[in-house]
Motif scaffolding. Structure first.
Motif, PDB file in Angstrom:
ATOM      1  N   LYS A 177      17.198  20.764  -1.071  1.00  0.00           N
ATOM      2  CA  LYS A 177      16.585  20.839  -2.388  1.00  0.00           C
ATOM      3  C   LYS A 177      15.116  20.435  -2.271  1.00  0.00           C
ATOM      4  CE  LYS A 177      17.006  19.091  -7.105  1.00  0.00           C
ATOM      5  NZ  LYS A 177      17.764  18.190  -8.017  1.00  0.00           N
ATOM      6  N   PRO A 178      14.184  21.272  -2.680  1.00  0.00           N
ATOM      7  CA  PRO A 178      12.752  20.940  -2.560  1.00  0.00           C
ATOM      8  C   PRO A 178      12.387  19.701  -3.382  1.00  0.00           C
ATOM      9  CG  PRO A 178      13.058  23.280  -3.023  1.00  0.00           C
ATOM     10  CD  PRO A 178      14.393  22.625  -3.223  1.00  0.00           C
ATOM     11  N   GLY A 179      11.504  18.886  -2.803  1.00  0.00           N
ATOM     12  CA  GLY A 179      10.985  17.736  -3.543  1.00  0.00           C
ATOM     13  C   GLY A 179      11.824  16.486  -3.455  1.00  0.00           C
ATOM     14  N   GLU A 180      12.865  16.463  -2.631  1.00  0.00           N
ATOM     15  CA  GLU A 180      13.680  15.256  -2.489  1.00  0.00           C
ATOM     16  C   GLU A 180      13.167  14.406  -1.334  1.00  0.00           C
ATOM     17  OE1 GLU A 180      18.102  16.046  -4.316  1.00  0.00           O
ATOM     18  OE2 GLU A 180      17.810  16.280  -2.157  1.00  0.00           O
ATOM     19  N   CYS A 181      13.209  13.102  -1.507  1.00  0.00           N
ATOM     20  CA  CYS A 181      12.703  12.194  -0.480  1.00  0.00           C
ATOM     21  C   CYS A 181      13.453  10.869  -0.565  1.00  0.00           C
ATOM     22  CB  CYS A 181      11.205  11.979  -0.672  1.00  0.00           C
ATOM     23  SG  CYS A 181      10.381  11.077   0.672  1.00  0.00           S
ATOM     24  N   PHE A 182      13.180   9.990   0.398  1.00  0.00           N
ATOM     25  CA  PHE A 182      13.707   8.625   0.448  1.00  0.00           C
ATOM     26  C   PHE A 182      15.228   8.594   0.402  1.00  0.00           C
ATOM     27  CE2 PHE A 182       9.401   7.963  -1.547  1.00  0.00           C
ATOM     28  CZ  PHE A 182       8.811   7.573  -0.355  1.00  0.00           C
ATOM     29  N   LEU A 194       0.817  -1.212   0.000  1.00  0.00           N
ATOM     30  CA  LEU A 194       0.000   0.000   0.000  1.00  0.00           C
ATOM     31  C   LEU A 194       0.855   1.268   0.000  1.00  0.00           C
ATOM     32  CD1 LEU A 194      -2.845  -1.015   2.480  1.00  0.00           C
ATOM     33  CD2 LEU A 194      -2.945  -0.907  -0.023  1.00  0.00           C
ATOM     34  N   SER A 195       2.105   1.151   0.446  1.00  0.00           N
ATOM     35  CA  SER A 195       2.993   2.317   0.439  1.00  0.00           C
ATOM     36  C   SER A 195       3.710   2.503  -0.896  1.00  0.00           C
ATOM     37  CB  SER A 195       4.038   2.182   1.555  1.00  0.00           C
ATOM     38  OG  SER A 195       4.961   1.138   1.263  1.00  0.00           O
ATOM     39  N   CYS A 206      12.615   0.798  14.744  1.00  0.00           N
ATOM     40  CA  CYS A 206      12.746   1.404  13.410  1.00  0.00           C
ATOM     41  C   CYS A 206      12.633   2.925  13.433  1.00  0.00           C
ATOM     42  CB  CYS A 206      11.699   0.818  12.464  1.00  0.00           C
ATOM     43  SG  CYS A 206      12.042  -0.891  11.972  1.00  0.00           S
ATOM     44  N   ILE A 207      12.289   3.514  14.567  1.00  0.00           N
ATOM     45  CA  ILE A 207      12.263   4.975  14.660  1.00  0.00           C
ATOM     46  C   ILE A 207      13.649   5.550  14.386  1.00  0.00           C
ATOM     47  CG2 ILE A 207      11.924   6.903  16.260  1.00  0.00           C
ATOM     48  CD1 ILE A 207       9.694   5.377  17.557  1.00  0.00           C
ATOM     49  N   ALA A 208      14.683   4.758  14.671  1.00  0.00           N
ATOM     50  CA  ALA A 208      16.054   5.239  14.470  1.00  0.00           C
ATOM     51  C   ALA A 208      16.334   5.588  13.008  1.00  0.00           C
ATOM     52  CB  ALA A 208      17.048   4.176  14.951  1.00  0.00           C
ATOM     53  N   PHE A 209      15.698   4.909  12.063  1.00  0.00           N
ATOM     54  CA  PHE A 209      15.984   5.141  10.643  1.00  0.00           C
ATOM     55  C   PHE A 209      15.596   6.552  10.190  1.00  0.00           C
ATOM     56  CE2 PHE A 209      15.953   0.493  10.840  1.00  0.00           C
ATOM     57  CZ  PHE A 209      17.127   0.208  10.142  1.00  0.00           C
ATOM     58  N   PRO A 210      14.374   7.031  10.457  1.00  0.00           N
ATOM     59  CA  PRO A 210      14.077   8.418  10.067  1.00  0.00           C
ATOM     60  C   PRO A 210      14.788   9.455  10.928  1.00  0.00           C
ATOM     61  CG  PRO A 210      12.196   7.465  11.205  1.00  0.00           C
ATOM     62  CD  PRO A 210      13.171   6.349  10.980  1.00  0.00           C
ATOM     63  N   LEU A 234       9.013  11.293   5.575  1.00  0.00           N
ATOM     64  CA  LEU A 234       9.662  10.556   6.661  1.00  0.00           C
ATOM     65  C   LEU A 234       8.825   9.364   7.100  1.00  0.00           C
ATOM     66  CD1 LEU A 234      11.250  13.190   9.088  1.00  0.00           C
ATOM     67  CD2 LEU A 234      12.397  11.616   7.519  1.00  0.00           C
ATOM     68  N   PHE A 235       7.488   9.538   7.133  1.00  0.00           N
ATOM     69  CA  PHE A 235       6.628   8.426   7.543  1.00  0.00           C
ATOM     70  C   PHE A 235       6.702   7.286   6.533  1.00  0.00           C
ATOM     71  CE2 PHE A 235       2.495   6.241   7.501  1.00  0.00           C
ATOM     72  CZ  PHE A 235       2.482   5.764   8.808  1.00  0.00           C
ATOM     73  N   SER A 236       6.684   7.595   5.247  1.00  0.00           N
ATOM     74  CA  SER A 236       6.799   6.561   4.211  1.00  0.00           C
ATOM     75  C   SER A 236       8.161   5.888   4.288  1.00  0.00           C
ATOM     76  CB  SER A 236       6.586   7.177   2.831  1.00  0.00           C
ATOM     77  OG  SER A 236       5.316   7.776   2.728  1.00  0.00           O
ATOM     78  N   PHE A 237       9.180   6.673   4.546  1.00  0.00           N
ATOM     79  CA  PHE A 237      10.534   6.136   4.714  1.00  0.00           C
ATOM     80  C   PHE A 237      10.588   5.185   5.908  1.00  0.00           C
ATOM     81  CE2 PHE A 237      14.861   6.504   6.446  1.00  0.00           C
ATOM     82  CZ  PHE A 237      15.610   6.162   5.335  1.00  0.00           C
ATOM     83  N   TYR A 238       9.970   5.601   7.012  1.00  0.00           N
ATOM     84  CA  TYR A 238       9.911   4.790   8.229  1.00  0.00           C
ATOM     85  C   TYR A 238       9.092   3.525   8.021  1.00  0.00           C
ATOM     86  CZ  TYR A 238       7.979   3.601  12.870  1.00  0.00           C
ATOM     87  OH  TYR A 238       7.548   2.948  13.992  1.00  0.00           O
TER      88      TYR A 238
END
Length: 326
Positions: free
Chosen positions: A160-165, A70-71, A148-152, A92-96
């Motif tokens: 840079k705007p729009g960067e993730c993961f 679902l993610s 897993c909280i440690a990862f985020p 960050l939530f999706s990354f986590y």
């Protein structure tokens, strides 16, 4: 992207390759992963009543896989458009969530292996404890979510705007802290589960050599248990072992601890492949259910009514017959 990554000539090309590979792989596994795990939950919840065969753990494994599936749409959108418009908190939530799903899958694969091995090696000493299985499942989810909280927490917002993961910069942390986090992730998420799963495989194989008074039925049950344990081991080795080999190296790259561009690029290219392999488990697990569970395969091929519903209909039919004869 930090300064060392920018100075690496292969950085932009590597990022483009990474986005293309992730978009393709996630798009491929989205539909079968969604269908397979929804179907698995339907079968386990409605038809399979024998909780002694690790069904509670299989249901939780299917939930973990389904959450991962679902993610995927958000990840696919990002890697196709090279832009994240949904804000840093959701990033960050999706990354986590990715790590929660992965380590929850590892946890329940281990529990399934242990349960099937336990039923094979000491079947008379074991008694079905559905409440105990539920407690272990809840405990596992809480443990995984906390760790897993440690990862985020070690990532920060990109300038840079729009960067993730994978493009999220890694915070500058001390060598001791970084070493502790890597060792903890490798020990709890890979080494200990690997030892347990492989040990269960060895014990289950050894139990097949034992002759019991129950003869063929006992051998058949052990053979089915062996298929389950070996399937869990195969999924673990194929999906999660490669990732945990490259993960500490990739962490060093993102932390700027490695400066050689050739080494950095090689590690990151390998990490792209291993992360894709880690994501494949959400499609491999339903296949494992089908080939290792007689109940799953039989009831999926020819749906049956649950026992309690069947008994109720039988009682109603009997009552109507009595009333008609009167």
């Amino acid at each position: 992207m930090n300064d060392s990554q920018i100075n690496c000539t292969g950085g932009p090309m590597l990022q483009e390759l990474q986005h293309q590979v992730y978009a393709v792989v996630y798009s491929i596994i989205l539909a079968p992963g969604l269908l397979g795990n929804v179907l698995a939950l339907w079968v386990f919840r409605i038809y399979v009543r024998e909780t002694k065969r690790a069904v509670v753990f299989m249901m939780n494994l299917a939930v973990a896989d389904l959450l991962q599936v679902l993610s995927l749409p958000l990840r696919i959108y990002y890697y196709l458009n090279n832009y994240w418009p949904f804000g840093h908190p959701l990033c960050l939530f999706s990354f986590y969530l990715k790590y929660v799903n992965m380590y929850a899958s590892i946890y329940f694969l281990v529990l399934i292996s242990v349960r099937r091995c336990q039923l094979t090696v000491n079947p008379l000493m074991y008694k079905a404890r559905p409440k105990g299985d539920i407690f272990m499942s809840v405990f596992g989810w809480l443990l995984v979510c906390v760790i897993c909280i440690a990862f985020p927490l070690v990532r920060e917002k990109s300038e840079k705007p729009g960067e993730c993961f994978s493009e999220l910069p890694t915070k500058k942390i001390g060598v001791a802290t970084a070493s502790f986090l890597i060792i903890l992730a490798e020990l709890l998420g890979f080494i200990i589960p690997l030892v347990v799963v492989v040990s269960c495989s060895i014990l289950t194989i050894s139990s097949l050599k034992e002759v019991t008074t129950e003869g063929v039925h006992d051998f058949g049950e052990k053979h089915r248990a062996l298929k389950t344990v070996l399937s869990c081991t195969l999924v673990f080795l194929l999906c999660f072992a490669p990732y945990h080999i490259t993960m500490p190296l990739d962490f060093l790259v993102k932390a700027g601890a490695l400066e050689d561009c050739a080494t950095r690029n090689m590690i990151q290219r390998c990490h792209i492949i291993t992360l894709c392999l880690a994501s494949l488990n959400c499609t491999l697990d339903p296949i494992m259910y089908y080939f290792t569970s007689d109940e799953f395969r039989r009831r999926l091929g020819k749906p049956e009514m649950p026992d309690n519903l069947s008994r109720r209909l039988s009682c109603l039919t009997t009552q109507e017959g009595v009333q008609t004869s009167k």
